[in-house]
Design an enzyme around this catalytic site. Structure first.
Site, PDB file in Angstrom:
ATOM      1  N   ASN A  21      40.117  28.274  31.133  1.00  0.00           N
ATOM      2  CA  ASN A  21      39.133  28.526  32.186  1.00  0.00           C
ATOM      3  C   ASN A  21      37.842  27.842  31.749  1.00  0.00           C
ATOM      4  O   ASN A  21      37.083  28.379  30.936  1.00  0.00           O
ATOM      5  CB  ASN A  21      38.930  30.028  32.372  1.00  0.00           C
ATOM      6  CG  ASN A  21      37.939  30.355  33.485  1.00  0.00           C
ATOM      7  OD1 ASN A  21      37.282  29.471  34.026  1.00  0.00           O
ATOM      8  ND2 ASN A  21      37.823  31.630  33.818  1.00  0.00           N
ATOM      9  N   LYS A  28      36.986  29.458  28.194  1.00  0.00           N
ATOM     10  CA  LYS A  28      37.756  30.624  27.799  1.00  0.00           C
ATOM     11  C   LYS A  28      39.219  30.203  27.692  1.00  0.00           C
ATOM     12  O   LYS A  28      39.692  29.398  28.512  1.00  0.00           O
ATOM     13  CB  LYS A  28      37.623  31.752  28.827  1.00  0.00           C
ATOM     14  CG  LYS A  28      36.221  32.287  29.002  1.00  0.00           C
ATOM     15  CD  LYS A  28      36.196  33.348  30.086  1.00  0.00           C
ATOM     16  CE  LYS A  28      34.786  33.849  30.345  1.00  0.00           C
ATOM     17  NZ  LYS A  28      34.739  34.846  31.447  1.00  0.00           N
ATOM     18  N   ARG A 106      42.531  27.180  35.385  1.00  0.00           N
ATOM     19  CA  ARG A 106      41.882  27.780  36.546  1.00  0.00           C
ATOM     20  C   ARG A 106      41.045  26.702  37.230  1.00  0.00           C
ATOM     21  O   ARG A 106      40.195  26.074  36.612  1.00  0.00           O
ATOM     22  CB  ARG A 106      40.972  28.926  36.124  1.00  0.00           C
ATOM     23  CG  ARG A 106      40.246  29.559  37.315  1.00  0.00           C
ATOM     24  CD  ARG A 106      39.060  30.391  36.884  1.00  0.00           C
ATOM     25  NE  ARG A 106      38.372  30.979  38.034  1.00  0.00           N
ATOM     26  CZ  ARG A 106      37.080  31.268  38.072  1.00  0.00           C
ATOM     27  NH1 ARG A 106      36.316  31.009  37.023  1.00  0.00           N
ATOM     28  NH2 ARG A 106      36.547  31.805  39.138  1.00  0.00           N
ATOM     29  N   HIS A 195      38.200  34.263  43.865  1.00  0.00           N
ATOM     30  CA  HIS A 195      38.853  35.338  43.089  1.00  0.00           C
ATOM     31  C   HIS A 195      40.300  35.537  43.517  1.00  0.00           C
ATOM     32  O   HIS A 195      40.874  36.618  43.358  1.00  0.00           O
ATOM     33  CB  HIS A 195      38.106  36.676  43.251  1.00  0.00           C
ATOM     34  CG  HIS A 195      36.722  36.695  42.702  1.00  0.00           C
ATOM     35  ND1 HIS A 195      35.703  37.417  43.289  1.00  0.00           N
ATOM     36  CD2 HIS A 195      36.165  36.082  41.629  1.00  0.00           C
ATOM     37  CE1 HIS A 195      34.587  37.252  42.591  1.00  0.00           C
ATOM     38  NE2 HIS A 195      34.845  36.444  41.578  1.00  0.00           N
ATOM     39  N   HIS A 223      37.197  43.544  44.297  1.00  0.00           N
ATOM     40  CA  HIS A 223      36.993  42.917  42.984  1.00  0.00           C
ATOM     41  C   HIS A 223      35.495  42.958  42.700  1.00  0.00           C
ATOM     42  O   HIS A 223      34.722  42.184  43.262  1.00  0.00           O
ATOM     43  CB  HIS A 223      37.506  41.474  43.024  1.00  0.00           C
ATOM     44  CG  HIS A 223      37.268  40.707  41.753  1.00  0.00           C
ATOM     45  ND1 HIS A 223      38.267  40.374  40.874  1.00  0.00           N
ATOM     46  CD2 HIS A 223      36.125  40.196  41.221  1.00  0.00           C
ATOM     47  CE1 HIS A 223      37.755  39.700  39.857  1.00  0.00           C
ATOM     48  NE2 HIS A 223      36.457  39.581  40.049  1.00  0.00           N
ATOM     49  N   GLY A 225      32.814  42.593  39.966  1.00  0.00           N
ATOM     50  CA  GLY A 225      32.270  42.168  38.687  1.00  0.00           C
ATOM     51  C   GLY A 225      30.856  41.698  38.923  1.00  0.00           C
ATOM     52  O   GLY A 225      30.192  42.150  39.853  1.00  0.00           O
ATOM     53  N   ARG A 256      23.836  37.384  43.232  1.00  0.00           N
ATOM     54  CA  ARG A 256      23.960  36.762  44.550  1.00  0.00           C
ATOM     55  C   ARG A 256      23.668  37.780  45.641  1.00  0.00           C
ATOM     56  O   ARG A 256      24.031  38.948  45.537  1.00  0.00           O
ATOM     57  CB  ARG A 256      25.361  36.183  44.751  1.00  0.00           C
ATOM     58  CG  ARG A 256      25.740  35.108  43.754  1.00  0.00           C
ATOM     59  CD  ARG A 256      27.125  34.541  44.102  1.00  0.00           C
ATOM     60  NE  ARG A 256      27.624  33.696  43.032  1.00  0.00           N
ATOM     61  CZ  ARG A 256      28.780  33.868  42.420  1.00  0.00           C
ATOM     62  NH1 ARG A 256      29.569  34.873  42.763  1.00  0.00           N
ATOM     63  NH2 ARG A 256      29.161  33.044  41.460  1.00  0.00           N
ATOM     64  N   ARG A 299      25.797  49.555  34.277  1.00  0.00           N
ATOM     65  CA  ARG A 299      25.558  50.642  33.320  1.00  0.00           C
ATOM     66  C   ARG A 299      24.071  50.898  33.149  1.00  0.00           C
ATOM     67  O   ARG A 299      23.613  52.055  33.087  1.00  0.00           O
ATOM     68  CB  ARG A 299      26.200  50.295  31.978  1.00  0.00           C
ATOM     69  CG  ARG A 299      27.711  50.220  32.005  1.00  0.00           C
ATOM     70  CD  ARG A 299      28.271  49.538  30.787  1.00  0.00           C
ATOM     71  NE  ARG A 299      27.830  48.132  30.706  1.00  0.00           N
ATOM     72  CZ  ARG A 299      28.265  47.269  29.807  1.00  0.00           C
ATOM     73  NH1 ARG A 299      29.153  47.653  28.899  1.00  0.00           N
ATOM     74  NH2 ARG A 299      27.819  46.020  29.802  1.00  0.00           N
ATOM     75  N   GLY A 347      34.391  47.633  39.072  1.00  0.00           N
ATOM     76  CA  GLY A 347      35.427  48.399  39.767  1.00  0.00           C
ATOM     77  C   GLY A 347      36.290  49.218  38.840  1.00  0.00           C
ATOM     78  O   GLY A 347      36.687  50.339  39.167  1.00  0.00           O
ATOM     79  N   GLU A 348      36.581  48.681  37.655  1.00  0.00           N
ATOM     80  CA  GLU A 348      37.450  49.377  36.708  1.00  0.00           C
ATOM     81  C   GLU A 348      36.719  50.433  35.889  1.00  0.00           C
ATOM     82  O   GLU A 348      37.329  51.407  35.435  1.00  0.00           O
ATOM     83  CB  GLU A 348      38.083  48.364  35.750  1.00  0.00           C
ATOM     84  CG  GLU A 348      39.040  47.397  36.428  1.00  0.00           C
ATOM     85  CD  GLU A 348      39.450  46.254  35.521  1.00  0.00           C
ATOM     86  OE1 GLU A 348      39.406  46.437  34.280  1.00  0.00           O
ATOM     87  OE2 GLU A 348      39.790  45.172  36.033  1.00  0.00           O
ATOM     88  N   ASN A 349      35.403  50.257  35.705  1.00  0.00           N
ATOM     89  CA  ASN A 349      34.694  51.088  34.719  1.00  0.00           C
ATOM     90  C   ASN A 349      33.604  51.998  35.277  1.00  0.00           C
ATOM     91  O   ASN A 349      33.147  52.887  34.569  1.00  0.00           O
ATOM     92  CB  ASN A 349      34.071  50.174  33.657  1.00  0.00           C
ATOM     93  CG  ASN A 349      35.117  49.422  32.864  1.00  0.00           C
ATOM     94  OD1 ASN A 349      35.965  50.018  32.212  1.00  0.00           O
ATOM     95  ND2 ASN A 349      35.090  48.101  32.939  1.00  0.00           N
TER      96      ASN A 349
END
Length: 428
Positions: A21, A28, A106, A195, A223, A225, A256, A299, A347-349
């Site tokens: 990526n 990455k 990607r 995404h 999604h 992030g 954004r 957070r 979304g996950e955390n």
């Protein structure tokens, strides 16, 4: 894919995939063993071209994973990939290994032409370059990564997996903007969505979580992030998504703005005297949560809210309000919704985001169980009570695994390296 000797005897199964990526100043990478879809190593090269470049490499082939760090100037992407290759080689995972079947890249923008993963040829690379005007921040970096990897392993299949591909199933009435058709067609102006690898993976895993086939369920995927997007997936096919010509449209994001009256740009140019580039920077890098409250880390925003910070609270409310609008809109688009699924970093955390986004939507069949929502886990899970008409779920995304799966599905049955590899489906 089996590598053979000249005598024709099998030597080794080539079942590893390297996923790359490439960003504007970072690379990455992950090396995966497709026998069991496990990770052999992960890494990141960041701040490429700066004096403070850094490589973080973590081998995962035995014992405790211990990250190695390399600092100092890494001049360009070629040097970055060579450095990554050296780290892999130090673990016995070198890119010259006959076990390496392909490199999956990607690629952010594939336009309308590339609807599936595609083996990269000169023609394919030329088309990706032609799409640079509609993805000026992303496609050039992706192209650099491809060319560098080709130079390192010219004999190996290189596969492009496109962020936009999953969204090419949108019906024309969802993809078209209501502007002059000739102008739109001449300049490729339409809604592409992004995404896509995440939305494909998560919608499929959500169906699995419900114990049903993807073709049997309708899912809204959120999604969330630093970049954020929503999609409406009907029977495994995307029928609507929030990002458009670029990743700017849609939800409130870290930096954004998301949806905005297009005339704001004219107003800023005429009244504030801002240039096109200044407006671009404002909407893409100085807006969203960071523009509203100075922070784009959810957070930190929640911490400030707990301390009574009104500006952070307003930013949070605007963020959640936009989420509710899209959940409601996509419920109408789908007609029947089987699950709303949260994924990616926020979304996950972030339990507070999930709770707030679903609160008040009971008439749509949506309810969150406070206890289930508070559980932290890296596994797909339901956070709605058993009686809820529509499931609410958290499904960790795995874009690298999705890229590896799509890459290996395309080349895994191909001829040995150095021989012709079939090109993936291209929709002209």
């Amino acid at each position: 894919m089996t590598t053979t000797t000249k005598e024709g005897s099998a030597v080794v199964q080539a079942r590893r995939v390297l996923v790359l990526n490439s960003g504007s100043s970072s690379v990455k990478y992950q090396l995966l063993d497709m026998n069991d879809r496990s990770r052999l190593a992960i890494g990141l090269v960041e701040r490429i071209g700066e004096e403070t470049s850094r490589l973080l490499h973590t081998p995962l082939t035995g014992g405790d994973a211990e990250t190695r760090e390399r600092t100092g100037r890494i001049a360009d992407h070629a040097a970055a990939l060579k450095a990554a290759a050296e780290e892999l080689a130090a673990d016995g995972l070198g890119l010259d290994s006959p076990e390496l079947a392909a490199i999956g890249h990607r690629v952010v923008h594939g336009g309308l032409r590339f609807t599936e993963p595609t083996v990269i040829t000169d023609e394919v690379l030329t088309e990706i370059e032609r799409l640079v005007p509609v993805a000026p921040l992303h496609n050039p970096a992706n192209i650099t990564g491809i060319r560098t990897a080709q130079a390192l392993r010219p004999d190996l299949p290189q596969v492009a997996v496109f962020d936009t591909a999953f969204h090419t199933t949108m019906p024309e009435y969802a993809a078209r903007y209501a502007i002059d058709v000739e102008t739109a067609d001449a300049h490729r102006i339409r809604r592409y969505g992004f995404h896509g690898t995440s939305h494909a993976y998560v919608s499929r895993k959500a169906a699995e979580l419900l114990g049903r086939a993807p073709e049997e369920v309708n899912v809204i995927v959120l999604h969330l992030g630093n970049g954020a997007s929503a999609s409406a997936v009907a029977a495994g096919r995307c029928v609507e998504t929030s990002m458009g010509l670029t990743p700017l449209e849609g939800l409130v994001m870290g930096t954004r703005s998301g949806d905005i009256d297009p005339a704001v740009t004219f107003h800023l140019k005429r009244v504030a005297g801002m240039s096109t580039d200044e407006i671009d920077v404002l909407l893409n890098k100085k807006s969203g949560l960071v523009g509203l409250c100075g922070d784009n880390d959810m957070r930190e925003i929640r911490r400030r809210i707990d301390e009574g910070d009104e500006r952070a609270a307003l930013a949070f409310d605007i963020y959640v309000h936009r989420l509710k609008k899209y959940i409601g809109a996509y419920s109408a688009v789908l007609g029947r919704v089987d699950a709303v699924v949260f994924t990616a970093g926020v979304g996950e955390n972030s339990a507070p985001v999930r709770e707030a986004a679903i609160a008040g939507l009971e008439e749509l069949g949506l309810v969150v169980d406070a206890g289930l929502n508070a559980v932290r886990s890296g596994e797909p899970r339901l956070i709605s009570p058993n009686y809820a008409r529509v499931a609410v779920a958290v499904v960790p995304t795995d874009e690298e695994l999705e890229i590896a799966d799509q890459t290996f599905a395309l080349v895994g049955q191909a001829e040995p390296a150095g021989q012709q590899v079939p090109v993936g489906q291209v929709d002209n």
